[in-house]
Write an enzyme that holds these catalytic residues in place. Sequence first.
Site, PDB file in Angstrom:
ATOM      1  CB  CYS A   1     -15.699   2.827  -3.870  1.00 15.01           C
ATOM      2  SG  CYS A   1     -14.231   1.950  -4.406  1.00 15.01           S
TER       3      CYS A   1
ATOM      4  CB  CYS B   1     -16.422  -1.757  -7.304  1.00 22.07           C
ATOM      5  SG  CYS B   1     -15.939  -1.851  -5.605  1.00 22.07           S
TER       6      CYS B   1
ATOM      7  CG  ASP C   1     -31.290 -13.162  16.799  1.00 18.21           C
ATOM      8  OD1 ASP C   1     -31.454 -13.942  17.741  1.00 18.21           O
ATOM      9  OD2 ASP C   1     -31.251 -13.510  15.610  1.00 18.21           O
TER      10      ASP C   1
ATOM     11  CG  ASP D   1     -29.059 -13.236  11.591  1.00 23.77           C
ATOM     12  OD1 ASP D   1     -30.033 -13.599  12.266  1.00 23.77           O
ATOM     13  OD2 ASP D   1     -28.090 -13.951  11.373  1.00 23.77           O
TER      14      ASP D   1
ATOM     15  CG  ASP E   1     -34.491 -12.741  14.099  1.00 22.90           C
ATOM     16  OD1 ASP E   1     -33.956 -13.747  14.527  1.00 22.90           O
ATOM     17  OD2 ASP E   1     -34.024 -12.020  13.223  1.00 22.90           O
TER      18      ASP E   1
END
Lengths: 63, 817
Positions: B116, B119, B521, B714, B718
Amino acid sequence: MEALFMLIPIAIGVMIVVVIAFVYTVRSGQYDDLEGPAWRILMDDDDPLVPHKRPKPGKSPGE
Amino acid sequence: MAGVNEEHGEAVPGAAACFHCGLPVPAGSHYTVTIDGQAQTLCCVGCQAVAQAIVDNDLLDFYRLRTRDSQRAAALVPEELKQLRVYDSGLMQRSFVRHHDQDVREAALILEGIVCAACVWLNEHHVQQLPGVLAFRVNYSTHRATLQWDNRRIQLSEVLAAIAAIGYRAHPFDPGRMESLQQREKSAALRRIAVAGLGMMQVMMMAAALYIGAASDMEAGMRQFLRWVSLIMVTPVVFYADWPFFQGAWRDLRRLRPGMDVPVALALGGAYLASVWATVSGSGEVYFDSVSMFSFFLLSGRYLEMQARHKAGQVAEALVKLLPASASRIRGGQQEVVAVAELEPGDQVLVKPGETVPADGTVLEGVSHVNEALLTGESLPRLKQPGDAVVGGTLNMDSPLRLRLERVGADTVLAGITRLLDRAQAEKPALARLADRVASWFVLFILLLAAAVYGWWHFHDPEQAFWITLSVLVVTCPCALSLATPAAITVATGRLTALGVLTTRGHALETLARADQLVFDKTGTLTRGELVVTAIKVAEGQDALQLRNLAAGLEQASEHPLARALLAFGPEPVKLSALVSQPGQGVEGEYQGQALRLGTRDFVAALAGAGMDVSAAESAVPGATAVFLGSRQQWLATFYLQDRAREEAGAVVRELQQLGVGVHLLSGDNEAAVVQLAQALDIPSFHARQLPDTKLAFVRTLQEQGAVVAMVGDGVNDAPVLAQAQVSLAMGQGAQLAQASADMILLSENLSLLPTAIRLARRMQGVIRQNLFWALGYNLLAIPLAASGMLPPWMAALGMSASSLLVVANALRLRNG
């Protein structure tokens, strides 16, 4: 009504100036960040002017 | 014998949220920071360090100003800080630093972790107060920063370390060719919008006067004057702002595949030429207002689309920075620092702990753990020995490795993945392709219709023929039709991006809306991908707290994820001497003259000998990794480490089921761990010990039953499964490679974005349907009216504009709610 014959060309002239100004703003990168400045102004530091509670520097609160 | 002691159990539902990142604080956590006189609890050592740094630097306003929770801060590792120093060498800086003079330098940085505007504030204030920093400015939209510093007073690595201290990661980058290309494209688009917008405003004014003049009676001279002025102002709009449409149409026609550009160009060109003719000849109607307004709308829509595309492109760029820019090459027994670009196959390089492997190669010497999480999604580092292959972009964890390089540059695995990503982004979304196909038939239909209308009227009323044909062309201009889908997709994509879900392919949202089966996964998707001590078993008569502190002390210098978990488990790590790390086995050290070992069963048994008894069981806690602690006399304790389910996972699974989405869990892990997780989260369908091809078969079976499968993964391991599923989502922080093959990316670690994304995708689907229905309905109604000559062209233009506005306004509804 005759005034229009003069006013409208002036309007065209103003439009050309505005286009040139806009091209300048684009070139100088003023459109690179469209979100940041809107927030930046809200987060300006006016703290030195506003006396309020701030942790004393140097005495950092520990765990 | 002491039983299994649940000291560090699962987080309690409804546990306090971390003050820094907002994630639930695990029960028994002891991280706090005093802020404004109040002790605030934090979830991990990383967040604690960051919050403390913010407090110490007097930047507390950050917490008052921020509108969203920060990203969870990973604990800083000394090795990583050391690695930053590479950026100080002149050789390295050659590629990304601009010199203002000898010592004043400027560099571009990519900032990770910006969520945001606060930051931005925090980073700017923190960095600007460093002595020697001349200017530091963050671009909130692109998460990039420019830094100007005086090299005599501060080093680049110190600035990077300062940014890391407040919980963000900064990477220097070379803006390069791609960037400047995008910059040019963007500024050209903005100029065109400006010309079209200003032209539109002026012409509208004239048009209002003309419409009013037509109602009252305006003298012919004034009317002609206003028309000529409009003509002058619309000409740059058509010839400058609309130029891309004409170019696109010409390209389409030459390839004989008419797309949306053709009718757009036809309508714009036709309306413009007809109006010019009407102005010159002083008869008929002018449509300058419609031309300029239509141009402005279309250009604005395309600009928004382009921005979404650029944003996705920046993700790809983040991957490039995974590779270190320099490497230590060994040549003739001498070590030299060279740029990665100069490496060749056959070169030998030395990779120190904490450094990233520069290219693909084989280990010649050294034994060390290598973290391949970015490539494989595997949270535990793999042990590499001489003869093993290592992949560029992976992180060496604990001891130096000498490698012989086999593939460099464009041949590496990482480069291949980056290429895949580029290709995926270049390909046009399926929905846009469909719209194009429909458009080409539609265009053909319009052209035939216009010709037929002209022919019919030519024989019946030649006076009217041209104007009626023009009406047909204007009214059928597929403005609303061409905006219907992109407007909704753009708004939905923008909203999701703001929430932290990045859409990398156009079809993703549309497919996600139809998805009825969702496959997880396990590694890192439902779990946190980070080990935590869940149980401890101590020898009789031993003090558990003391042993925890001893273990933490032993792991003080280690980087292994197991070590981090143990380090976090000991509240006050004990100082030990003679620390020696044995890669793949454990750590050894001395405490009060007594030798201690922490590590695998065999490693500890070698020291503890007969003192090691059966009670030090490896499998006392199902699905957990056991780490042993022993002295020369006896076994002291066993720590059980486990990856835990994310706190929000259970609620997310329930929510998905309520949305009518079937939830499945596929995992490569062992039966015990998977059963435990599936039961904890109430997932009825789960499969353990899955290999990539069995996962693939499972997804195929679902699809054969007619399901639309969404896959949440992730890792690149995969990739085939992610590709097989109709829509794939990846999650992770920073530049995880998994993002390479996924259609959508969850940028934050918050799983609850998943149901949110599905709901928004479904709403978007609804809006698109309404839009298409309206646009087609309008055309079907208007075409007969126009063709029969009942609709004057100005009314056609008004209808066309109104229908486009309606479509856009409808799409904007997606922004709220």
